[in-house]
Design a protein around this motif. Structure first.
Motif, PDB file in Angstrom:
ATOM      1  N   LEU A 197       5.875 -43.725 -29.593  1.00 28.51           N
ATOM      2  CA  LEU A 197       6.577 -42.373 -30.181  1.00 28.51           C
ATOM      3  C   LEU A 197       5.626 -41.178 -30.628  1.00 28.51           C
ATOM      4  O   LEU A 197       5.747 -40.168 -30.313  1.00 28.51           O
ATOM      5  N   ILE A 198       4.529 -41.722 -30.996  1.00 24.00           N
ATOM      6  CA  ILE A 198       3.410 -40.991 -31.657  1.00 24.00           C
ATOM      7  C   ILE A 198       2.902 -40.275 -30.519  1.00 24.00           C
ATOM      8  O   ILE A 198       2.502 -38.998 -30.351  1.00 24.00           O
ATOM      9  N   SER A 199       2.568 -40.776 -29.473  1.00 27.63           N
ATOM     10  CA  SER A 199       2.239 -40.389 -28.186  1.00 27.63           C
ATOM     11  C   SER A 199       2.937 -39.093 -27.524  1.00 27.63           C
ATOM     12  O   SER A 199       2.645 -38.192 -27.083  1.00 27.63           O
ATOM     13  N   ILE A 200       4.367 -39.575 -27.555  1.00 26.34           N
ATOM     14  CA  ILE A 200       5.422 -38.743 -26.867  1.00 26.34           C
ATOM     15  C   ILE A 200       5.335 -37.467 -27.695  1.00 26.34           C
ATOM     16  O   ILE A 200       5.297 -36.219 -27.361  1.00 26.34           O
ATOM     17  N   VAL A 201       5.281 -37.591 -29.084  1.00 22.96           N
ATOM     18  CA  VAL A 201       5.402 -36.464 -29.831  1.00 22.96           C
ATOM     19  C   VAL A 201       4.120 -35.683 -29.810  1.00 22.96           C
ATOM     20  O   VAL A 201       4.170 -34.370 -29.654  1.00 22.96           O
ATOM     21  N   GLU A 202       2.967 -36.146 -29.975  1.00 23.77           N
ATOM     22  CA  GLU A 202       1.760 -35.514 -29.735  1.00 23.77           C
ATOM     23  C   GLU A 202       1.678 -34.844 -28.391  1.00 23.77           C
ATOM     24  O   GLU A 202       0.855 -34.023 -28.172  1.00 23.77           O
ATOM     25  N   GLY A 203       2.122 -35.734 -27.318  1.00 27.73           N
ATOM     26  CA  GLY A 203       1.920 -35.001 -25.842  1.00 27.73           C
ATOM     27  C   GLY A 203       2.890 -33.890 -25.784  1.00 27.73           C
ATOM     28  O   GLY A 203       2.731 -33.043 -24.833  1.00 27.73           O
ATOM     29  N   MET A 204       3.881 -33.395 -26.734  1.00 27.15           N
ATOM     30  CA  MET A 204       4.709 -32.530 -26.787  1.00 27.15           C
ATOM     31  C   MET A 204       4.116 -31.285 -27.649  1.00 27.15           C
ATOM     32  O   MET A 204       4.483 -30.283 -27.645  1.00 27.15           O
ATOM     33  N   GLY A 205       2.950 -31.753 -28.222  1.00 26.32           N
ATOM     34  CA  GLY A 205       2.038 -30.694 -29.056  1.00 26.32           C
ATOM     35  C   GLY A 205       2.594 -30.269 -30.305  1.00 26.32           C
ATOM     36  O   GLY A 205       2.280 -29.540 -31.166  1.00 26.32           O
ATOM     37  N   LYS A 217       5.882 -41.693 -16.799  1.00 32.77           N
ATOM     38  CA  LYS A 217       7.219 -40.759 -16.874  1.00 32.77           C
ATOM     39  C   LYS A 217       8.179 -41.670 -17.088  1.00 32.77           C
ATOM     40  O   LYS A 217       9.261 -41.083 -18.055  1.00 32.77           O
ATOM     41  N   ALA A 218       8.436 -42.970 -16.609  1.00 35.28           N
ATOM     42  CA  ALA A 218       9.559 -43.562 -16.806  1.00 35.28           C
ATOM     43  C   ALA A 218       9.558 -44.035 -18.334  1.00 35.28           C
ATOM     44  O   ALA A 218      10.746 -44.290 -18.868  1.00 35.28           O
ATOM     45  N   THR A 219       8.720 -44.180 -18.954  1.00 35.65           N
ATOM     46  CA  THR A 219       8.455 -44.575 -20.583  1.00 35.65           C
ATOM     47  C   THR A 219       9.062 -43.427 -21.213  1.00 35.65           C
ATOM     48  O   THR A 219       9.908 -43.880 -21.904  1.00 35.65           O
ATOM     49  N   VAL A 220       8.378 -42.236 -20.875  1.00 36.74           N
ATOM     50  CA  VAL A 220       9.110 -41.017 -21.664  1.00 36.74           C
ATOM     51  C   VAL A 220      10.619 -40.869 -21.277  1.00 36.74           C
ATOM     52  O   VAL A 220      11.574 -40.474 -22.250  1.00 36.74           O
ATOM     53  N   ASN A 221      11.048 -40.967 -19.985  1.00 38.91           N
ATOM     54  CA  ASN A 221      12.471 -40.871 -19.504  1.00 38.91           C
ATOM     55  C   ASN A 221      13.282 -41.973 -20.418  1.00 38.91           C
ATOM     56  O   ASN A 221      14.186 -41.564 -20.721  1.00 38.91           O
ATOM     57  N   ASP A 222      12.971 -43.123 -20.405  1.00 42.22           N
ATOM     58  CA  ASP A 222      13.828 -44.248 -20.921  1.00 42.22           C
ATOM     59  C   ASP A 222      13.881 -43.696 -22.479  1.00 42.22           C
ATOM     60  O   ASP A 222      14.882 -44.156 -23.115  1.00 42.22           O
ATOM     61  N   THR A 223      12.714 -43.480 -23.283  1.00 44.83           N
ATOM     62  CA  THR A 223      12.781 -43.139 -24.537  1.00 44.83           C
ATOM     63  C   THR A 223      13.721 -41.784 -24.896  1.00 44.83           C
ATOM     64  O   THR A 223      14.702 -42.279 -25.638  1.00 44.83           O
ATOM     65  N   ASP A 279      -0.094 -18.716 -21.788  1.00 48.77           N
ATOM     66  CA  ASP A 279      -1.057 -19.430 -21.599  1.00 48.77           C
ATOM     67  C   ASP A 279      -1.092 -20.721 -22.119  1.00 48.77           C
ATOM     68  O   ASP A 279      -1.966 -21.523 -22.109  1.00 48.77           O
ATOM     69  N   HIS A 280       0.352 -21.123 -22.918  1.00 46.91           N
ATOM     70  CA  HIS A 280       0.492 -22.333 -23.251  1.00 46.91           C
ATOM     71  C   HIS A 280       0.193 -23.306 -22.321  1.00 46.91           C
ATOM     72  O   HIS A 280       0.959 -23.391 -21.327  1.00 46.91           O
ATOM     73  N   LYS A 281      -0.587 -24.424 -22.674  1.00 50.40           N
ATOM     74  CA  LYS A 281      -0.739 -25.426 -21.574  1.00 50.40           C
ATOM     75  C   LYS A 281       0.065 -26.509 -21.402  1.00 50.40           C
ATOM     76  O   LYS A 281      -0.032 -27.396 -20.635  1.00 50.40           O
ATOM     77  N   ILE A 282       1.064 -26.982 -22.235  1.00 47.85           N
ATOM     78  CA  ILE A 282       1.810 -27.732 -22.383  1.00 47.85           C
ATOM     79  C   ILE A 282       2.929 -27.683 -21.645  1.00 47.85           C
ATOM     80  O   ILE A 282       3.716 -26.840 -21.768  1.00 47.85           O
ATOM     81  N   VAL A 283       3.250 -28.430 -20.784  1.00 45.79           N
ATOM     82  CA  VAL A 283       4.344 -28.557 -19.788  1.00 45.79           C
ATOM     83  C   VAL A 283       5.562 -29.332 -20.606  1.00 45.79           C
ATOM     84  O   VAL A 283       5.528 -30.507 -20.752  1.00 45.79           O
ATOM     85  N   TYR A 284       6.679 -28.615 -20.923  1.00 43.53           N
ATOM     86  CA  TYR A 284       7.717 -29.369 -21.537  1.00 43.53           C
ATOM     87  C   TYR A 284       8.839 -29.855 -20.652  1.00 43.53           C
ATOM     88  O   TYR A 284      10.053 -29.374 -20.534  1.00 43.53           O
ATOM     89  N   SER A 285       8.477 -30.827 -19.776  1.00 45.00           N
ATOM     90  CA  SER A 285       9.274 -31.500 -18.863  1.00 45.00           C
ATOM     91  C   SER A 285       8.967 -33.206 -19.325  1.00 45.00           C
ATOM     92  O   SER A 285       8.128 -33.316 -19.812  1.00 45.00           O
ATOM     93  N   TYR A 286       9.814 -33.845 -18.738  1.00 43.68           N
ATOM     94  CA  TYR A 286       9.507 -35.450 -19.046  1.00 43.68           C
ATOM     95  C   TYR A 286       8.210 -35.669 -18.342  1.00 43.68           C
ATOM     96  O   TYR A 286       7.307 -36.380 -18.825  1.00 43.68           O
ATOM     97  N   HIS A 287       7.803 -35.038 -17.159  1.00 46.91           N
ATOM     98  CA  HIS A 287       6.374 -35.573 -16.336  1.00 46.91           C
ATOM     99  C   HIS A 287       5.428 -34.710 -17.134  1.00 46.91           C
ATOM    100  O   HIS A 287       4.444 -35.451 -17.238  1.00 46.91           O
ATOM    101  N   GLY A 288       5.637 -33.527 -17.672  1.00 46.06           N
ATOM    102  CA  GLY A 288       4.612 -32.794 -18.346  1.00 46.06           C
ATOM    103  C   GLY A 288       4.196 -33.684 -19.789  1.00 46.06           C
ATOM    104  O   GLY A 288       3.067 -33.997 -19.905  1.00 46.06           O
ATOM    105  N   VAL A 289       5.216 -34.032 -20.329  1.00 46.24           N
ATOM    106  CA  VAL A 289       5.051 -34.847 -21.481  1.00 46.24           C
ATOM    107  C   VAL A 289       4.380 -36.131 -21.304  1.00 46.24           C
ATOM    108  O   VAL A 289       3.292 -36.495 -21.988  1.00 46.24           O
ATOM    109  N   ALA A 290       4.991 -36.830 -20.306  1.00 45.26           N
ATOM    110  CA  ALA A 290       4.088 -38.051 -19.832  1.00 45.26           C
ATOM    111  C   ALA A 290       2.543 -38.040 -19.636  1.00 45.26           C
ATOM    112  O   ALA A 290       1.807 -38.657 -19.948  1.00 45.26           O
ATOM    113  N   SER A 291       2.230 -36.857 -18.866  1.00 39.52           N
ATOM    114  CA  SER A 291       0.989 -36.573 -18.509  1.00 39.52           C
ATOM    115  C   SER A 291      -0.061 -36.317 -19.772  1.00 39.52           C
ATOM    116  O   SER A 291      -0.832 -36.815 -19.813  1.00 39.52           O
ATOM    117  N   ASN A 292       0.540 -35.398 -20.587  1.00 41.13           N
ATOM    118  CA  ASN A 292       0.051 -35.224 -21.697  1.00 41.13           C
ATOM    119  C   ASN A 292      -0.233 -36.346 -22.702  1.00 41.13           C
ATOM    120  O   ASN A 292      -1.179 -36.365 -23.505  1.00 41.13           O
TER     121      ASN A 292
END
Length: 102
Positions: A68-76, A50-56, A32-45
């Motif tokens: 950086l903080i947004s990406i890290v927190e977007g990954m949970g 998505k291009a920003t996450v991909n480029d990073t 039931d973990h709601k975070i999706v660990y793909s570039y798209h999922g991280v970008a959405s969270n």
């Protein structure tokens, strides 16, 4: 970009990729973990393109602190989790990354 900045950039990339992989492993354990660990999922969270996450994560850009903080927190994860990964990266890992990406 000078050498020190380049090393920091590589360590950021490697740290984020390690967190992404940890997240994928966690996802397998919790159904039931709601975070999706793909570039798209991280970008959405993270509320980023998505291009920003991909480029990073592919090292095309050096992220600003807010990104950086947004990406890290977007990954949970927390910045403490990120800093532990960052500090644990060895010179050997940086050299291997450079060999694979030059």
């Amino acid at each position: 970009m000078n050498t020190e900045e380049n090393i920091y950039k590589i360590k950021i990339i490697l740290s984020l990729k390690k967190l992404l992989e940890k997240g994928k492993n966690l996802q397998k354990e919790f159904k039931d973990h709601k975070i999706v660990y793909s570039y798209h999922g991280v970008a959405s969270n993270a509320l980023l393109r998505k291009a920003t996450v991909n480029d990073t994560l592919n090292g095309n850009t050096m992220p600003k602190a807010v990104t950086l903080i947004s990406i890290v927190e977007g990954m949970g994860f927390t910045m403490t989790d990120f800093s532990k990964e960052f500090d644990a990266i060895s010179e050997e890992e940086v050299k291997l990354y450079l060999q694979d990406h030059t």
